[in-house]
Design a protein around this motif. Structure first.
Motif, short mmCIF file in Angstrom:
data_model
loop_
_atom_site.label_atom_id
_atom_site.label_comp_id
_atom_site.label_asym_id
_atom_site.label_seq_id
_atom_site.Cartn_x
_atom_site.Cartn_y
_atom_site.Cartn_z
N ALA A 106 -65.26 44.39 81.38
CA ALA A 106 -66.39 45.39 81.15
C ALA A 106 -67.59 44.25 81.59
O ALA A 106 -68.65 44.13 81.01
N VAL A 107 -67.26 43.45 83.03
CA VAL A 107 -68.42 42.57 83.16
C VAL A 107 -69.52 42.86 83.87
O VAL A 107 -70.17 42.21 84.65
N GLY A 108 -69.62 44.45 84.29
CA GLY A 108 -70.89 44.82 84.78
C GLY A 108 -70.89 44.85 86.34
O GLY A 108 -69.94 43.88 86.86
N THR A 166 -69.66 32.91 75.06
CA THR A 166 -68.21 32.38 75.56
C THR A 166 -68.01 33.08 76.84
O THR A 166 -68.24 34.30 77.09
N GLY A 225 -73.44 36.18 77.14
CA GLY A 225 -74.66 35.85 76.66
C GLY A 225 -74.67 35.75 75.13
O GLY A 225 -73.71 35.56 74.48
N LEU A 228 -73.80 44.58 88.20
CA LEU A 228 -74.81 43.78 88.60
C LEU A 228 -75.09 42.73 87.70
O LEU A 228 -76.25 42.77 86.98
N GLY A 287 -71.82 44.41 77.36
CA GLY A 287 -72.93 45.67 77.69
C GLY A 287 -72.56 46.86 77.21
O GLY A 287 -71.59 47.14 76.07
N PHE A 288 -73.13 47.90 77.75
CA PHE A 288 -72.93 49.23 77.44
C PHE A 288 -71.21 49.56 77.30
O PHE A 288 -70.88 50.07 76.57
N SER A 289 -70.67 48.94 78.45
CA SER A 289 -69.08 49.07 78.86
C SER A 289 -68.26 48.39 77.51
O SER A 289 -67.68 49.08 76.97
N PRO A 317 -74.22 55.02 82.19
CA PRO A 317 -73.53 55.32 80.92
C PRO A 317 -72.64 56.32 81.18
O PRO A 317 -71.74 56.77 80.58
N SER A 367 -83.42 55.60 85.12
CA SER A 367 -82.74 56.77 84.69
C SER A 367 -83.63 57.25 83.51
O SER A 367 -84.17 56.49 82.79
N TRP A 421 -80.03 40.25 79.72
CA TRP A 421 -80.41 39.08 80.84
C TRP A 421 -81.90 39.52 81.59
O TRP A 421 -82.30 38.50 82.04
N ARG A 457 -80.31 51.19 97.42
CA ARG A 457 -80.87 51.57 95.86
C ARG A 457 -82.29 51.96 95.95
O ARG A 457 -82.99 51.28 96.47
N ASN A 500 -75.70 57.65 87.33
CA ASN A 500 -76.39 57.31 85.94
C ASN A 500 -75.17 56.51 85.13
O ASN A 500 -74.26 57.34 84.85
N TYR A 560 -79.92 57.91 79.63
CA TYR A 560 -79.55 56.73 79.50
C TYR A 560 -79.31 55.85 78.17
O TYR A 560 -80.14 55.18 77.80
N ARG A 579 -87.34 47.97 83.22
CA ARG A 579 -87.11 49.02 82.54
C ARG A 579 -85.94 49.90 83.37
O ARG A 579 -85.78 49.56 84.45
C1 LIG Z 1 -82.75 45.50 86.42
C2 LIG Z 1 -81.72 46.53 86.42
C3 LIG Z 1 -81.86 47.97 86.27
C4 LIG Z 1 -80.99 48.91 85.85
N1 LIG Z 1 -81.41 50.14 85.81
C5 LIG Z 1 -80.39 51.01 85.60
C6 LIG Z 1 -80.88 52.53 85.63
O1 LIG Z 1 -81.94 52.69 85.62
N2 LIG Z 1 -79.82 53.33 85.38
C7 LIG Z 1 -78.65 52.82 85.67
O2 LIG Z 1 -77.56 53.78 85.54
N3 LIG Z 1 -77.87 51.92 85.67
C8 LIG Z 1 -78.97 50.66 85.67
N4 LIG Z 1 -78.67 49.44 85.96
C9 LIG Z 1 -77.18 49.16 85.94
C10 LIG Z 1 -76.86 48.73 84.64
O3 LIG Z 1 -76.11 47.42 84.91
C11 LIG Z 1 -76.19 49.75 83.84
O4 LIG Z 1 -76.58 50.84 83.48
C12 LIG Z 1 -75.39 48.96 82.54
O5 LIG Z 1 -76.04 48.28 81.86
C13 LIG Z 1 -74.08 48.37 82.53
O6 LIG Z 1 -73.49 47.88 81.77
P1 LIG Z 1 -72.22 47.11 81.77
O7 LIG Z 1 -71.60 46.94 80.31
O8 LIG Z 1 -71.06 47.79 82.61
O9 LIG Z 1 -72.58 45.71 82.27
P2 LIG Z 1 -73.38 44.86 81.96
O10 LIG Z 1 -74.79 45.32 81.24
O11 LIG Z 1 -73.95 43.90 83.33
O12 LIG Z 1 -72.69 43.85 80.91
C14 LIG Z 1 -71.69 43.00 81.45
C15 LIG Z 1 -71.82 41.75 80.59
O13 LIG Z 1 -70.54 40.86 80.83
C16 LIG Z 1 -70.98 39.66 80.68
N5 LIG Z 1 -69.92 38.90 81.52
C17 LIG Z 1 -69.71 38.87 82.67
N6 LIG Z 1 -68.69 37.90 83.13
C18 LIG Z 1 -68.52 37.13 81.91
C19 LIG Z 1 -67.39 36.45 81.91
N7 LIG Z 1 -66.66 35.85 82.67
N8 LIG Z 1 -67.28 36.24 80.51
C20 LIG Z 1 -68.09 36.63 79.49
N9 LIG Z 1 -68.79 37.59 79.65
C21 LIG Z 1 -69.11 37.95 80.80
C22 LIG Z 1 -72.19 39.52 81.05
O14 LIG Z 1 -72.83 38.43 80.46
C23 LIG Z 1 -72.84 40.94 80.63
O15 LIG Z 1 -73.63 40.71 79.43
C24 LIG Z 1 -79.64 48.57 86.26
C25 LIG Z 1 -79.18 47.13 86.31
C26 LIG Z 1 -80.22 46.18 86.47
C27 LIG Z 1 -79.87 44.76 86.76
#
Ligand SMILES: Cc1cc2nc3c(=O)[nH]c(=O)nc-3n(C[C@H](O)[C@H](O)[C@H](O)COP(=O)(O)OP(=O)(O)OC[C@H]3O[C@@H](n4cnc5c(N)ncnc54)[C@H](O)[C@@H]3O)c2cc1C
Length: 538
Positions: free
Chosen positions: A141-143, A109, A40, A145, A16-18, A441, A59, A49, A330, A439, A64, A56
């Protein structure tokens, strides 16, 4: 792979972003051999996802996005104040293309386990494809949420219609036309999805466990002059969001609400309400986060708005939050959410007044002793936030200690970025960092840059391992809890408090520092400047 020689310098989990920015920093800034594993089929994470109708960001689009590609900040044109999921995904695909990221990402994977090999000081990572790889550094960088929460509803397997969690809709979506649809849940996702589904469905029934305080999003086109002004001042924007409390261009009103006259605060509330977005939540009077009486004044304003908007007074009362202070969950942003309950094809079933969901039946849902029939059930039941995706990695640190066990009573981290006993592991926007209370990012970029600098320092100084000391970790945990216990946040059964999932130990998951993300950034920078105080380097 030969013993002791890693297959990669660093392994990143998630794209994802991270994960995308981490890869860019490791490979293009530090010149390291980095590998990303992503469950994914493409980049985007959250935005790959979550394809439910109305998905949408909440932010504002101009903040964003990534700020490290200055040219792209000038080139990219967002179509709206809060772009929809396909547009954000398109943006992230474009970034991946522009920086040639995909060649180092292995999609489809899932990482299923990883253990720290103490004899070679390497992480050994395993995937669901049966592969193993090793690296000096492991970056999660698994997020925050990304781990879907689907409560164990009795009888779900009997349901003969379609059902789906909001973060698992098939690509191409679901056609709700002429269907009888149930939405279970009324959090931020449901508040986005319900008005959209109600427009398509023949009948929509919303099952509510806890009503939320929703404030207007006020989405729309952004005035071209404003877009131009922001682009001309992006350096200023970036500086302000980085130093701000929540990663937005917001400041609290510099006065306690309890010291205002009714006319004065009504004017301010109206102004924030009209501005839309998170202003009402994050640019309000600061004492509303600490003082129940102050909080009640803000909450009452929203309650009046709900009563005014929802025509049926019985439905309006069901939609009014009762058990938690405003701002402690939230914040959902509303685009015709409350108005939707005025439609003839929409029914609200409230767990408190109508009775909770008892079981899923072959034809629908039984709640409060009453049977409802559906063609489709959508579960907007959220996520096992923050700790869920990390625990799912099945990490084993020193002495084979499992993260699941170390975190059995809730997360323990140093700065939300490192865990004692898990050397060379970094968690981007991990628990006990500002993450979901910002926010994102802004918080993601701060963590990625800090981690990249740390790894650069390690190679320059010839160090092999870095890990948080148990003492620094304990002090950080106490600090996180002390701060939040001085606020109203613990009074809500929110996912911030781990309370959305049965059996999850109650713990506050993010970090609500006294000076917000700006202060947290300064703290992390100080730690680095002091030779990584609170870490052991070997
Ligand atoms: C519906 C929704 C709306 C949102 N709106 C906002 C907003 O308005 N503003 C804001 O700041 N944030 C928002 N968020 C939070 C959002 O998650 C973050 O802004 C940002 O997209 C997170 O990026 P990330 O890369 O850290 O995590 P993610 O985008 O969650 O990416 C993590 C990735 O890791 C992968 N992953 C996890 N575990 C494994 C594993 N074991 N093996 C392989 N891959 C794995 C997942 O498949 C996923 O693709 C929102 C979240 C949701 C769910």
């Amino acid at each position: 792979m030969a013993a002791g020689i890693p297959t990669h310098d660093a392994i990143v989990i998630g794209a994802g972003f991270s994960g995308m920015y981490m890869l860019k920093a490791l490979r293009d800034k530090l010149g390291l051999r980095a590998r990303v594993y992503e469950a994914g089929e493409t980049v985007g994470g959250t935005w790959y996802w979550n394809r439910y109708p109305g998905a949408r960001c909440d932010s504002d689009s101009y903040i964003y996005c990534f700020t490290w590609d200055k040219q792209l900040l000038q080139e990219w044109e967002w179509s709206e104040r809060y772009p929809e999921q396909p547009e954000i995904l398109r943006y992230l695909e474009h970034v991946a293309e522009r920086h040639d990221l995909k060649r180092d990402i292995q999609f489809n994977t899932r990482v299923t386990g990883a253990e720290f090999d103490e004899s070679n000081n390497l992480w050994c990572v395993h995937t669901d494809k049966g592969e193993s790889a090793t690296a000096r550094y492991l970056i999660a960088a698994v997020g925050s949420l990304s781990d879907t929460n689907l409560p164990q509803f009795k009888g779900l397997e009997k349901f003969q219609g379609k059902w789906c969690h909001t973060s698992r809709l098939p690509s191409g979506g679901i056609d709700f036309t002429a269907k009888r649809v149930a939405v279970v849940g009324t959090g931020a996702t449901a508040v986005q999805a319900i008005p959209e589904i109600a427009q398509q469905a023949k009948e929509l029934t919303v099952f509510q466990r806890t009503p939320n305080y929703c404030v207007p999003a006020r989405n729309g086109k952004v005035a071209p002059q404003l877009v131009k002004a922001r682009k001309a001042d992006y350096d200023g924007v970036i500086k302000r969001i980085r130093e701000s409390f929540f990663g937005f261009e917001y400041d609290f009103i510099p006065k306690p609400v309890l010291e205002t006259t009714p006319e004065e605060r009504e004017r301010e509330f109206d102004r924030m309400w009209d501005e839309g977005g998170f202003a009402f939540w994050l640019a309000n009077y600061q004492d509303m986060f600490f003082n129940q009486e102050a909080n009640d004044l803000c909450a009452d304003y929203i309650k009046r708005k709900i009563r005014k908007t929802v025509k049926d007074p019985i439905v309006a009362e069901k939609l009014i939050p009762k058990g938690h202070p405003y701002g402690t969950k939230r914040q959902p942003l509303d685009s015709n959410y409350y108005e939707t309950f005025n439609k003839d094809n929409v029914l609200l079933v409230d767990a408190n007044t109508d009775g909770p969901i008892e079981e899923i039946t072959a034809k629908g849902i039984r709640a409060g002793g009453k049977k409802y029939e559906f063609d489709i059930i959508i579960f907007a039941t959220g996520f096992d936030a923050m700790t869920g995706p990390l625990k799912a990695l099945n990490l084993k640190g020193r002495d084979g200690r499992r993260l699941r066990e170390v975190w059995a009573d809730g997360p323990h981290t140093y700065l939300g970025i490192s865990i004692a006993g898990f050397p060379n592991l970094f968690t981007i926007t991990g628990p006990q960092s500002p993450s979901v209370l910002s926010n994102m990012p802004v918080s993601i970029e701060q963590h990625v840059e800090w981690i990249a600098d740390c790894i650069e320092m390690m190679s320059k100084t010839g160090k092999t391992t870095i890990e948080a000391t148990p003492k620094a970790q304990e002090q950080w945990g106490s600090h996180v809890n002390e701060i939040v216990n001085g606020t109203l946040m613990p009074r809500a059964n929110s996912w911030y408090m781990s309370a959305n999932i049965a059996g999850k130990p109650r713990a506050f998951l993010p970090y609500l520092g006294p000076e917000g993300v700006g202060g947290y950034r300064r703290k992390c920078d100080e730690v680095a400047a002091e030779g990584y105080a609170g870490f052991t380097l070997a």
